[in-house]
Design an enzyme around this catalytic site. Structure first.
Site, PDB file in Angstrom:
ATOM      1  N   GLY A  42      -0.869  -4.411   5.895  1.00 23.71           N
ATOM      2  CA  GLY A  42      -0.449  -3.753   4.657  1.00 23.71           C
ATOM      3  C   GLY A  42       1.067  -3.869   4.565  1.00 23.71           C
ATOM      4  N   LEU A  43       1.681  -3.005   3.794  1.00 26.35           N
ATOM      5  CA  LEU A  43       3.133  -3.141   3.633  1.00 26.35           C
ATOM      6  C   LEU A  43       3.859  -2.991   4.960  1.00 26.35           C
ATOM      7  CD1 LEU A  43       3.711  -1.480   0.196  1.00 26.35           C
ATOM      8  CD2 LEU A  43       4.042  -3.870   0.828  1.00 26.35           C
ATOM      9  N   ALA A  44       3.426  -2.045   5.792  1.00 23.43           N
ATOM     10  CA  ALA A  44       4.107  -1.856   7.078  1.00 23.43           C
ATOM     11  C   ALA A  44       3.874  -3.061   7.985  1.00 23.43           C
ATOM     12  CB  ALA A  44       3.623  -0.570   7.740  1.00 23.43           C
ATOM     13  N   ARG A 330       3.635  17.355  -5.108  1.00 26.11           N
ATOM     14  CA  ARG A 330       2.172  17.254  -5.129  1.00 26.11           C
ATOM     15  C   ARG A 330       1.461  18.472  -4.565  1.00 26.11           C
ATOM     16  NH1 ARG A 330       1.715  10.892  -3.409  1.00 26.11           N
ATOM     17  NH2 ARG A 330       2.591  10.173  -5.387  1.00 26.11           N
ATOM     18  N   HIS A 401      -5.498  11.974  -0.507  1.00 29.09           N
ATOM     19  CA  HIS A 401      -4.735  10.805  -0.934  1.00 29.09           C
ATOM     20  C   HIS A 401      -3.842  10.196   0.150  1.00 29.09           C
ATOM     21  CE1 HIS A 401      -2.423   8.259  -3.630  1.00 29.09           C
ATOM     22  NE2 HIS A 401      -1.306   8.804  -3.184  1.00 29.09           N
ATOM     23  N   GLU A 425       1.939   4.497   7.333  1.00 30.75           N
ATOM     24  CA  GLU A 425       1.186   5.747   7.206  1.00 30.75           C
ATOM     25  C   GLU A 425       0.536   6.161   8.533  1.00 30.75           C
ATOM     26  OE1 GLU A 425      -1.322   5.876   3.709  1.00 30.75           O
ATOM     27  OE2 GLU A 425      -2.238   7.770   4.343  1.00 30.75           O
TER      28      GLU A 425
HETATM   29  C1  LIG Z   1      -4.444   4.773  -5.056  1.00 32.65           C
HETATM   30  C2  LIG Z   1      -3.179   4.930  -4.292  1.00 32.65           C
HETATM   31  C3  LIG Z   1      -1.958   4.777  -4.918  1.00 32.65           C
HETATM   32  C4  LIG Z   1      -0.758   4.918  -4.215  1.00 32.65           C
HETATM   33  N1  LIG Z   1       0.424   4.769  -4.874  1.00 32.65           N
HETATM   34  C5  LIG Z   1       1.579   4.886  -4.185  1.00 32.65           C
HETATM   35  C6  LIG Z   1       2.833   4.716  -4.846  1.00 32.65           C
HETATM   36  O1  LIG Z   1       2.902   4.453  -6.031  1.00 32.65           O
HETATM   37  N2  LIG Z   1       3.960   4.846  -4.110  1.00 32.65           N
HETATM   38  C7  LIG Z   1       3.933   5.133  -2.779  1.00 32.65           C
HETATM   39  O2  LIG Z   1       4.997   5.218  -2.161  1.00 32.65           O
HETATM   40  N3  LIG Z   1       2.747   5.275  -2.133  1.00 32.65           N
HETATM   41  C8  LIG Z   1       1.582   5.159  -2.795  1.00 32.65           C
HETATM   42  N4  LIG Z   1       0.388   5.318  -2.137  1.00 32.65           N
HETATM   43  C9  LIG Z   1       0.385   5.433  -0.675  1.00 32.65           C
HETATM   44  C10 LIG Z   1       0.610   4.046  -0.054  1.00 32.65           C
HETATM   45  O3  LIG Z   1      -0.079   3.077  -0.792  1.00 32.65           O
HETATM   46  C11 LIG Z   1       0.143   3.948   1.388  1.00 32.65           C
HETATM   47  O4  LIG Z   1       0.588   5.052   2.119  1.00 32.65           O
HETATM   48  C12 LIG Z   1       0.688   2.693   2.042  1.00 32.65           C
HETATM   49  O5  LIG Z   1       0.409   1.565   1.259  1.00 32.65           O
HETATM   50  C13 LIG Z   1       0.129   2.512   3.439  1.00 32.65           C
HETATM   51  O6  LIG Z   1       0.594   1.281   3.932  1.00 32.65           O
HETATM   52  P1  LIG Z   1       0.325   0.866   5.427  1.00 32.65           P
HETATM   53  O7  LIG Z   1       0.892  -0.506   5.589  1.00 32.65           O
HETATM   54  O8  LIG Z   1       0.801   1.929   6.333  1.00 32.65           O
HETATM   55  O9  LIG Z   1      -1.277   0.829   5.559  1.00 32.65           O
HETATM   56  P2  LIG Z   1      -2.405   0.017   4.732  1.00 32.65           P
HETATM   57  O10 LIG Z   1      -1.916  -0.615   3.512  1.00 32.65           O
HETATM   58  O11 LIG Z   1      -3.564   0.962   4.642  1.00 32.65           O
HETATM   59  O12 LIG Z   1      -2.786  -1.154   5.704  1.00 32.65           O
HETATM   60  C14 LIG Z   1      -3.535  -0.948   6.868  1.00 32.65           C
HETATM   61  C15 LIG Z   1      -3.780  -2.283   7.514  1.00 32.65           C
HETATM   62  O13 LIG Z   1      -4.330  -2.065   8.813  1.00 32.65           O
HETATM   63  C16 LIG Z   1      -5.479  -2.840   8.997  1.00 32.65           C
HETATM   64  N5  LIG Z   1      -6.335  -2.124   9.935  1.00 32.65           N
HETATM   65  C17 LIG Z   1      -6.649  -0.807   9.929  1.00 32.65           C
HETATM   66  N6  LIG Z   1      -7.424  -0.518  10.994  1.00 32.65           N
HETATM   67  C18 LIG Z   1      -7.589  -1.671  11.671  1.00 32.65           C
HETATM   68  C19 LIG Z   1      -8.291  -2.017  12.855  1.00 32.65           C
HETATM   69  N7  LIG Z   1      -8.952  -1.118  13.576  1.00 32.65           N
HETATM   70  N8  LIG Z   1      -8.266  -3.324  13.238  1.00 32.65           N
HETATM   71  C20 LIG Z   1      -7.588  -4.261  12.519  1.00 32.65           C
HETATM   72  N9  LIG Z   1      -6.905  -3.972  11.413  1.00 32.65           N
HETATM   73  C21 LIG Z   1      -6.904  -2.694  10.994  1.00 32.65           C
HETATM   74  C22 LIG Z   1      -6.053  -3.046   7.622  1.00 32.65           C
HETATM   75  O14 LIG Z   1      -6.859  -4.200   7.606  1.00 32.65           O
HETATM   76  C23 LIG Z   1      -4.759  -3.177   6.790  1.00 32.65           C
HETATM   77  O15 LIG Z   1      -4.310  -4.507   6.873  1.00 32.65           O
HETATM   78  C24 LIG Z   1      -0.801   5.210  -2.838  1.00 32.65           C
HETATM   79  C25 LIG Z   1      -2.024   5.375  -2.198  1.00 32.65           C
HETATM   80  C26 LIG Z   1      -3.204   5.265  -2.923  1.00 32.65           C
HETATM   81  C27 LIG Z   1      -4.483   5.532  -2.235  1.00 32.65           C
END
Ligand SMILES: Cc1cc2nc3c(=O)[nH]c(=O)nc-3n(C[C@H](O)[C@H](O)[C@H](O)COP(=O)(O)OP(=O)(O)OC[C@H]3O[C@@H](n4cnc5c(N)ncnc54)[C@H](O)[C@@H]3O)c2cc1C
Length: 637
Positions: A42-44, A330, A401, A425
């Site tokens: 994901g983004l991180a 929120r 959320h 996250e």
């Molecule tokens: C509908 C919605 C709208 C949002 N809008 C906003 C916004 O406008 N602004 C804002 O700041 N935030 C927003 N958020 C929050 C934000 O989108 C998330 O907190 C953020 O994108 C999380 O990014 P991440 O990279 O941490 O995790 P994620 O994007 O959830 O990525 C997780 C990654 O880990 C991988 N993964 C997970 N478990 C495993 C495993 N066991 N084995 C292998 N791979 C695994 C997945 O395949 C994925 O690639 C929103 C959230 C939602 C639900």
């Protein structure tokens, strides 16, 4: 277990700069000798994997989707914060820092939050350089809008698709490194175990979701970027696949889990429409820039909204919080919606809804302008509800959320297991007890683009490690544990689907550990969850085999982990005898129903240590000190 936050000394605005200088470096020619495992794209994860690849490290990146481009981050709608002060409306790094600490109800580490605000400005430049099409003003400058908990406009956006556009930027950078051979991508691989050798994270065990093969990957460090666990509530705005497995398995290997009870219930989601439903849809907070929230003043008023005259409407956020109005944070907006509905003034089926009304904004700005700003969101709403939000007010209700809790990390984003770093996250780091809108994208990208590239080098350069191979007994033991668990799930052969258990758990969590919590309810949940878990292991039915694509098996494994996590969340909520941010204990509230903190007893992070199956986990505490922002009762009035 020691919780050493490693916050650098010195004034807050100098900490990160000085720390970057003090940290050890890996010289360019040596970077290729290291192998970093990044779980999540994901983004991180994508930003971290791309940046580490660019720096010259060998990276393997894993995700469970068929492409990194499908990570849940793609769903993010409204925007990303940055203290650019383009609007010249009084913003600054300090103000973003202040708003975030206050927004989190003074339960976050000052130093982390300050760094986040500081690097926020770089994120926008980085993304613009990648070609992310942020909205622009007439003159060509990047546009901003407002999000909750701020009185300035600092949210950069790409219509209602900000996450998608940011992820395309990070994904392009990742693909470039994949093309160069610096990053090896493993889609459709689910991490099911962390491998710890001599106290350090040295690898992972994954299941190839297409062939069912269980494989081990060794490395010099592991980064978990696996997202949040809010699907524990079953109904949530998350993508259906989001789960807790990666961080939960790491917890069971020794990583402390911080503040699991801090979950965010977002005020503006499309209300639940029936028992058959498997997911909820967010209506972005950005809509509160122009939409006005209201309910009828009279209880049980079932008149259609256009027949309720202006003076019989209660614009309750504007009334209660005149300074912030509809852009109250929120946690506060969600609670206010719940109070209105509990008071019998909710709208729509079952009275579980409030209006979000664009009539005034359309009158003021015209339909065209509203469509330009929010068109895709309003269209999504119409497709789901068959109601036209340009003509009738939207109906919205709070839903799960985001999770502020997650694996505990120090200032370097390292967990209590040396070598295991946690980003985005999945960690607990920056949002305290409530996250402000548009700050999750900021944090995920700050962690991946601007923090971990420095801190990982420091870890690798200061750690002497001998090479490990997959025939090491720890890898063999972890593989055996994964195989045994898979066989156990397949072997139950019960009659209930994993989803039916998940739905039941979600109901328990929502009722007892959701928007409002109390001692009795939490104690009830702590009885019900272990009983449900026992039933799960006796009655779950997993069809098919482990030797090929089996989504029921994948789901069952994730539900099993949620059934354990849910218990820890309730335990954490029970122990925290105060209200703060999204954690609202009904026993602790002010006279006008606001969260009442107890700073003397609870101004700390609670981090839980796994003590073994069937044993009570151990609660550790990291005290929080506030030197730059004064602790005060949070007010948005
Ligand atoms: C509908 C919605 C709208 C949002 N809008 C906003 C916004 O406008 N602004 C804002 O700041 N935030 C927003 N958020 C929050 C934000 O989108 C998330 O907190 C953020 O994108 C999380 O990014 P991440 O990279 O941490 O995790 P994620 O994007 O959830 O990525 C997780 C990654 O880990 C991988 N993964 C997970 N478990 C495993 C495993 N066991 N084995 C292998 N791979 C695994 C997945 O395949 C994925 O690639 C929103 C959230 C939602 C639900």
């Amino acid at each position: 277990m020691e919780l050493t936050s490693k916050i650098p000394d010195g004034p807050i605005e100098k900490k990160w700069d000085q720390h970057r200088f003090d940290m050890k470096l890996v010289n360019p020619a040596n970077k290729r000798k290291y192998h970093v495992l990044v779980v999540g794209s994901g983004l991180a994860g994508a930003s971290a994997a791309a940046t580490l690849g660019e720096l010259g490290y060998n990276v393997s990146c894993f995700c469970y989707q068929d492409s990194p481009r499908r990570a849940h981050s793609i769903a993010a709608q409204g925007g990303i914060n940055a203290a650019k002060n383009y609007k010249n409306d009084g913003d600054s790094v300090f103000r973003l820092f202040y708003d975030t600490v206050k927004g989190g109800d003074f339960r976050a580490r000052e130093a982390n939050v300050y760094r986040l605000a500081e690097v926020s400005v770089k994120i926008i430049d980085q993304c613009v350089a990648q070609g992310v099409p942020f909205a622009r003003e007439y003159g060509g400058l990047l546009d901003n809008r407002s999000f909750g908990g701020a009185q300035v406009s600092r949210t950069f956006y790409a219509r209602g698709q900000t996450g998608q556009q940011l992820l395309l930027g990070a994904y392009s950078a990742l693909e470039r490194q994949i093309g160069l051979g610096q990053v090896k991508m493993f889609p459709r691989h689910e991490m099911l175990e962390l491998v710890v050798v001599e106290g350090r994270a040295r690898g992972i065990v994954v299941r190839d979701m297409v062939t069912g093969a269980i494989e081990s990957f060794p490395g010099d460090a592991v980064l978990l970027c696996t997202g949040g666990y809010g699907n524990v509530f079953f109904l949530a705005t998350y993508a259906k696949g989001c789960n807790t497995t990666a961080i939960w398995r790491a917890y069971k290997k020794g990583a402390a889990f911080a503040n699991p009870c801090y979950t965010q219930i977002h005020p503006t989601c499309i209300p639940v429409s029936g028992d058959y439903q498997s997911k909820l849809t967010l209506m972005s907070e950005s809509l509160r820039n122009d939409g006005r929230i209201w309910v009828p003043k009279k209880k049980g008023d079932t008149r259609p909204p256009d027949q309720i005259p202006e003076d019989e409407r209660d614009y309750y956020l504007e009334r209660k919080y005149p300074s912030f109005g509809n852009l109250a944070p929120r946690d506060i907006a969600s609670r206010a919606a719940k109070q209105a509905c509990d008071d019998g003034r909710g709208v729509g089926p079952g009275g579980l809804g409030v209006y979000l009304d664009f009539a005034d904004a359309i009158k003021r700005l015209g339909r065209q302008k509203i469509a330009e700003k929010y068109g895709n969101l309003l269209e999504m709403y119409e497709r789901i509800t068959a109601e036209d939000p340009y003509k009738v007010p939207m109906r919205i209700f709070p839903a799960s959320h985001y999770t502020m809790g997650g694996l505990w990390v120090d200032y370097n984003l390292m967990s209590t297991i040396p070598g295991l770093h946690v980003l985005g996250e999945a960690n607990f780091s920056d949002h305290g007890a409530n996250r402000l809108g548009a700050s999750a994208l900021m944090q995920g990208l700050a962690d991946g683009y601007f923090v971990i590239p420095y801190t990982i080098g420091h870890y690798l350069a200061s750690t002497k490690q001998t090479p490990v191979a997959v025939d090491h007994p720890e890898f063999k033991a972890s593989e055996a544990a994964v195989t045994a668990r898979t066989e156990k799930l397949l072997g139950v052969r019960g009659k209930r689907t994993p989803t039916s258990f998940h739905r039941e758990l979600g109901k328990i969590m929502w009722e007892h550990c959701g928007m409002a919590r109390n001692k009795r309810g939490l104690e009830t949940a702590l009885q019900k969850i272990p009983a449900l878990r026992e039933e799960f292991w006796k009655g779950v039915g997993v069809t098919g085999t482990g030797a090929d694509l089996n989504q029921t098996l994948e789901n069952a494994g994730r539900v099993a982990d949620f059934l354990e996590l849910g218990e820890l969340m309730c335990r954490d909520a029970l122990e925290r005898e105060e209200s703060c941010g999204g954690h609202f204990r009904e026993e602790y509230q002010t006279e006008d129903g606001e969260a009442l903190r107890n700073d003397d007893k609870f101004s700390h992070v609670a981090a839980w240590e796994y003590a073994g199956d069937g044993k009570k986990p151990v609660r550790h505490v990291e005290p929080l000190t506030f030197e730059n922002v004064h602790l005060q009762q949070r007010s948005y009035k």
